[in-house]
Scaffold this motif. Structure first.
Motif, PDB file in Angstrom:
ATOM      1  N   ASP A 149       0.983  -1.190  -0.123  1.00 17.00           N
ATOM      2  CA  ASP A 149       0.045   0.108  -0.044  1.00 17.00           C
ATOM      3  C   ASP A 149       0.847   1.164  -0.134  1.00 17.00           C
ATOM      4  O   ASP A 149       1.898   1.188   0.817  1.00 17.00           O
ATOM      5  N   MET A 171      -0.162  -4.410   3.077  1.00 16.15           N
ATOM      6  CA  MET A 171      -0.289  -4.720   1.784  1.00 16.15           C
ATOM      7  C   MET A 171      -1.844  -4.755   1.481  1.00 16.15           C
ATOM      8  O   MET A 171      -2.550  -4.444   2.387  1.00 16.15           O
ATOM      9  N   LYS A 172      -2.261  -4.339   0.094  1.00 12.78           N
ATOM     10  CA  LYS A 172      -3.653  -4.206  -0.263  1.00 12.78           C
ATOM     11  C   LYS A 172      -3.729  -4.966  -1.513  1.00 12.78           C
ATOM     12  O   LYS A 172      -2.799  -5.327  -2.275  1.00 12.78           O
ATOM     13  N   GLN A 217      -8.020 -12.206   4.206  1.00 16.30           N
ATOM     14  CA  GLN A 217      -9.060 -11.263   4.145  1.00 16.30           C
ATOM     15  C   GLN A 217      -9.093 -10.718   2.736  1.00 16.30           C
ATOM     16  O   GLN A 217     -10.584 -10.492   2.375  1.00 16.30           O
ATOM     17  N   PRO A 264     -14.953  -0.899  -9.274  1.00 15.37           N
ATOM     18  CA  PRO A 264     -15.068  -2.051  -8.176  1.00 15.37           C
ATOM     19  C   PRO A 264     -16.187  -1.613  -7.219  1.00 15.37           C
ATOM     20  O   PRO A 264     -15.781  -0.492  -6.585  1.00 15.37           O
ATOM     21  N   ARG A 265     -17.065  -2.324  -6.912  1.00 17.43           N
ATOM     22  CA  ARG A 265     -18.215  -1.847  -6.053  1.00 17.43           C
ATOM     23  C   ARG A 265     -17.456  -2.073  -4.843  1.00 17.43           C
ATOM     24  O   ARG A 265     -16.676  -2.679  -4.165  1.00 17.43           O
ATOM     25  N   TYR A 266     -18.553  -1.233  -3.900  1.00  8.80           N
ATOM     26  CA  TYR A 266     -18.063  -1.391  -2.411  1.00  8.80           C
ATOM     27  C   TYR A 266     -18.530  -2.559  -1.726  1.00  8.80           C
ATOM     28  O   TYR A 266     -19.514  -3.299  -1.911  1.00  8.80           O
ATOM     29  N   VAL A 267     -17.706  -3.114  -0.788  1.00 10.03           N
ATOM     30  CA  VAL A 267     -17.896  -4.282  -0.155  1.00 10.03           C
ATOM     31  C   VAL A 267     -18.214  -3.987   1.449  1.00 10.03           C
ATOM     32  O   VAL A 267     -17.400  -3.537   2.266  1.00 10.03           O
ATOM     33  N   PRO A 268     -19.585  -3.875   1.620  1.00  5.91           N
ATOM     34  CA  PRO A 268     -19.952  -3.584   3.043  1.00  5.91           C
ATOM     35  C   PRO A 268     -19.212  -4.370   4.134  1.00  5.91           C
ATOM     36  O   PRO A 268     -19.112  -5.760   3.728  1.00  5.91           O
ATOM     37  N   VAL A 269     -18.943  -4.066   5.266  1.00  2.00           N
ATOM     38  CA  VAL A 269     -18.116  -4.704   6.219  1.00  2.00           C
ATOM     39  C   VAL A 269     -18.832  -5.781   6.873  1.00  2.00           C
ATOM     40  O   VAL A 269     -18.394  -6.848   7.210  1.00  2.00           O
ATOM     41  N   SER A 270     -20.360  -5.383   6.810  1.00  2.00           N
ATOM     42  CA  SER A 270     -21.246  -6.693   7.557  1.00  2.00           C
ATOM     43  C   SER A 270     -21.149  -7.810   6.449  1.00  2.00           C
ATOM     44  O   SER A 270     -21.009  -8.854   7.077  1.00  2.00           O
ATOM     45  N   ARG A 271     -20.863  -7.485   5.284  1.00  2.00           N
ATOM     46  CA  ARG A 271     -21.143  -8.514   4.280  1.00  2.00           C
ATOM     47  C   ARG A 271     -19.875  -9.401   4.452  1.00  2.00           C
ATOM     48  O   ARG A 271     -19.719 -10.484   4.314  1.00  2.00           O
ATOM     49  N   LEU A 272     -18.331  -8.552   4.535  1.00  2.00           N
ATOM     50  CA  LEU A 272     -17.125  -9.006   4.858  1.00  2.00           C
ATOM     51  C   LEU A 272     -17.232  -9.937   5.767  1.00  2.00           C
ATOM     52  O   LEU A 272     -16.667 -11.338   5.871  1.00  2.00           O
ATOM     53  N   ARG A 273     -17.752  -9.622   6.982  1.00  2.00           N
ATOM     54  CA  ARG A 273     -17.827 -10.302   8.225  1.00  2.00           C
ATOM     55  C   ARG A 273     -18.511 -11.513   8.101  1.00  2.00           C
ATOM     56  O   ARG A 273     -18.026 -12.633   8.701  1.00  2.00           O
TER      57      ARG A 273
END
Ligand code: SF4
Ligand code: SF4
Lengths: 421, 256
Positions: free
Chosen positions: B12, B33-34, B69, B185-194
């Motif tokens: 990053d 890193m990213k 992640q 690239p669309r947003y990845v909501p954190v709730s979905r990530l979790r």
């Protein structure tokens, strides 16, 4: 589709409701007002979302419209939102979804308690889950997720401001010991150049007061309240859990923060996650200690003050910053006509901080610009603030409204520091 | 249609990068890193294809610190499977070695189409897609900004210098180096990530024998040297124009 068929309007000559005789021609007001010209489906879809129920309560009295700061630079208010949704606007894909700053001035006047502070985050959360987020805001969310702050600055530089403070600040992860005050610096005082000025002034004032205090340094992360209000509840919860775990590692007897938004989160939201802290905004902490400061200089400035929405309306604190201003030697203070409970909004709350260009396309001027004009009108030469969002917002607005050289913007802590030098 | 998206992480650039003591790599102590942004576009393109015509999307990466992640985020974005390939090292591999390490696992996965970023910040040669294609023995197109399914082939937009575009049809299976998806690239909501993290659905594979060999050895890595600074030309616009002309002539950059 749930079109309500027109009901029969009934007017009783004699009518007793809950023991009260309300006979007379006006008693038909108690009939349901029948809506048949529009499909009520879209409204019902929104008000079925948990948190957004109260939008349905609006009876179009219009009180909120005169209170809403966004309406003074555009066309907005819960009343207008309700009506638009009622007549077919899909709010979840409409720019109006992002214009509310959650300033809470409408809630103050609404007889029906239509609560935008609850409605907006709930609806935005649905939009966020559908990945429908304005790009600027998306960037702030991603930065917060990746780096723990919306500015996208490296986490390890969070305490770099301390080096040039000219006064000590204990960085607890490096120097582990119990402290009296844990100072929650928050992102803008940690990273924004003007925020860092204020943070350094704060450190110097704390030294003069002999307070035993420390900070979390690189371990501190955004309290995330504005991201929550902008619809990223998952992000808020994730960072809150991390912050709560971090705070549990250190010993302190109370907490102080620079930021009304962090104050709001720690005071009202973290307890819902099971973490309670004795938290104060720094103006609340310092106001009672002002008498102990060894003033060195009179500041002969004409000043006015802007109430942060999340200190004032949301948490009821109007006096602490005014008390600080009163005690700084020399300041001449004038209120703006919109102040305290009716204070205007700088436009930074509820995600507005990260929606400047987006919002700019839907209003005639920024809220911060309107507010700067109001400050100039009082004849003040300095606008005093006590929220980390505001110094940069208002300084930009001073430039864009052509008031450079006419109005300075200072955090109240910078004035305290100046009067001590 | 089964699409495999090959992703990796890059440093990053928010952090200041330092060259390590050996002078051949980055000092990784502070590097964050990213996801490589071009891989991010490749993933978005895959999800768009899935939405358009119902593809299955598998995301594939070499094992390494923080890769879980990245894979979970891909699942939250819309990938159906996530595969982590163990090449016996946590160190980042160059494109050549990464391609050999990944080829076996990709062949086992049996996708119709492989998408990956056209290049990465730590490897600007743009060789990942061609190396992978060579390993797999499949056709390849790079610098692609749009992919559509066309029967047993895909139709792609390839970008050339000067803003020219070509439309090409490539038989499947194929490897595509993606420059940009048709939308960010669309947003990845954190709730979905979790949710994705809670499901814990990462698959693992081991790179076959011979994986991770070959490639180029870095002999020296250094920060670019700062120039001497710019020379400011002053005077009226006509005078400045004359000076520019004289300079260009002096350096042999003007004909006639
Ligand atoms: S004040 Fe309340 S009830 Fe009145 S129009 Fe506004 S939202 Fe509706
Ligand atoms: S919370 Fe503030 S900005 Fe939002 S609708 Fe109410 S008055 Fe307007």
């Amino acid at each position: 589709m749930s079109k309500v068929e027109p009901g029969r309007v009934r007017e009783d000559e004699h009518l007793i409701v809950e023991g009260m005789d309300i006979s007379g021609h006006w008693n038909r007001m108690f009939e349901q007002r029948v809506l048949w010209s529009h499909d009520t489906g879209p409204l019902e879809k929104l008000t079925a979302i948990t948190g957004a129920e109260s939008l349905a309560y609006c009876y179009q009295c219009g009180k909120c419209t005169s209170a809403c700061p966004v309406d003074s630079v555009g066309s907005y208010s819960p009343r207008k939102i309700f009506r638009k949704v009622q007549t077919g606007t899909d709010l979840l894909t409409n720019p109006d979804l992002w214009l509310c700053t959650t300033c809470a001035n409408c809630l103050r006047v609404c007889p029906k308690e239509v609560n935008m502070i609850s409605i907006m985050p709930a609806l935005r959360e649905v939009a966020v889950t559908e990945a429908n987020v304005p790009p600027e805001l998306q960037k702030a969310f991603e930065n917060t997720f990746q780096h723990g702050n919306p500015l996208g600055e490296p986490a390890r530089k969070r305490a770099d401001w301390v080096a040039e403070a000219g006064a000590p600040a204990t960085i607890l992860p490096r120097e582990r010991r119990p402290v009296d005050v844990l100072f929650y610096v928050e992102c803008y005082w940690s990273y924004h150049p003007r925020g860092r000025d204020a943070a350094r002034a704060f450190a110097r004032v704390m030294e003069k007061l002999g307070v035993d205090w420390g900070i979390l340094g690189p371990e501190e992360k955004c309290s995330c309240d504005s991201q929550r209000l902008a619809g990223e509840r998952g992000l808020f919860e994730m960072l809150a859990e991390q912050n709560i775990r971090t705070l549990a590692k250190y010993e302190f007897s109370r907490m102080v923060t620079s930021d009304p938004h962090a104050y709001n989160a720690l005071r009202n939201e973290y307890p819902k996650l099971g973490a309670e802290y004795p938290i104060q905004h720094y103006t609340q902490f310092l106001a009672p200690l002002m008498g102990q400061l060894p003033w060195k200089r009179r500041l002969d400035y004409k000043v006015t003050f802007h109430d942060p929405c999340y200190l004032g309306r949301h948490n009821g604190e109007y006096d602490a910053p005014r008390e600080m201003i009163r005690q700084i030697p020399g300041l001449q203070f004038t209120e703006m006509f919109r102040c305290k409970a009716n204070g205007y909004c700088c436009g930074g709350g509820g995600g507005g901080m990260w929606l400047d260009s987006f919002t700019g396309n839907h209003v005639t001027e920024r809220l911060s610009e309107r507010r700067v004009r109001e400050a100039v009108e009082t004849g003040a030469e300095m606008l005093v603030v006590c929220c980390p969002y505001e110094v940069s917002r208002f300084e930009d607005a001073v430039k864009s409204t052509g008031n450079e050289g006419r109005l300075l913007v200072r955090d109240v802590i910078e004035l305290v520091d100046e009067a001590l030098r | 249609m089964h699409i495999a998206v090959v992703v990796k992480q890059v440093p990053d650039l928010v952090e200041e990068l330092e060259v390590d003591a050996a002078g051949t790599g980055l000092d990784r102590a502070w590097v964050k890193m990213k996801l490589n942004e071009f891989d991010d576009h490749a993933l978005e393109q895959a999800v768009l294809l899935k939405e358009a015509g119902g593809a299955q999307v598998s995301v594939v990466a070499l094992d390494g610190e923080g890769i879980d992640q990245v894979l979970y985020a891909a699942v939250a974005r819309g990938a159906d499977r996530a595969l982590k390939v163990d090449a016996g090292t946590q160190e980042p591999l160059d494109s050549r070695r990464a391609a050999t390490a990944l080829a076996g696992a990709i062949r086992d996965l049996g996708p119709d189409l492989v998408l990956t970023g056209v290049q990465a910040a730590d490897d600007l040669f743009g060789q990942m897609a061609p190396f992978l294609a060579a390993e797999l023995g499949w056709p390849h197109v790079s610098v692609v900004s749009q992919v559509e399914v066309a029967g047993a082939a895909v139709r792609v937009q390839q970008e050339y210098a000067g803003g020219r575009m070509a439309t090409l049809e490539v038989d499947l299976p194929a490897v595509i180096g993606v420059q940009a998806a048709p939308q960010p690239p669309r947003y990845v909501p954190v709730s979905r990530l979790r949710q994705a993290m809670a499901s814990g659905a990462l698959e693992t594979a081991t790179a076959g024998a011979g994986a991770g060999t070959g490639g180029a050895a870095v002999t020296q890595l250094a920060k670019p040297e700062a120039g001497r600074g710019a020379e400011m030309l002053t005077g009226s616009p006509d005078q400045v124009a004359e000076k520019i002309e004289a300079l260009l002539r002096e350096r042999g950059l003007l004909r006639g």
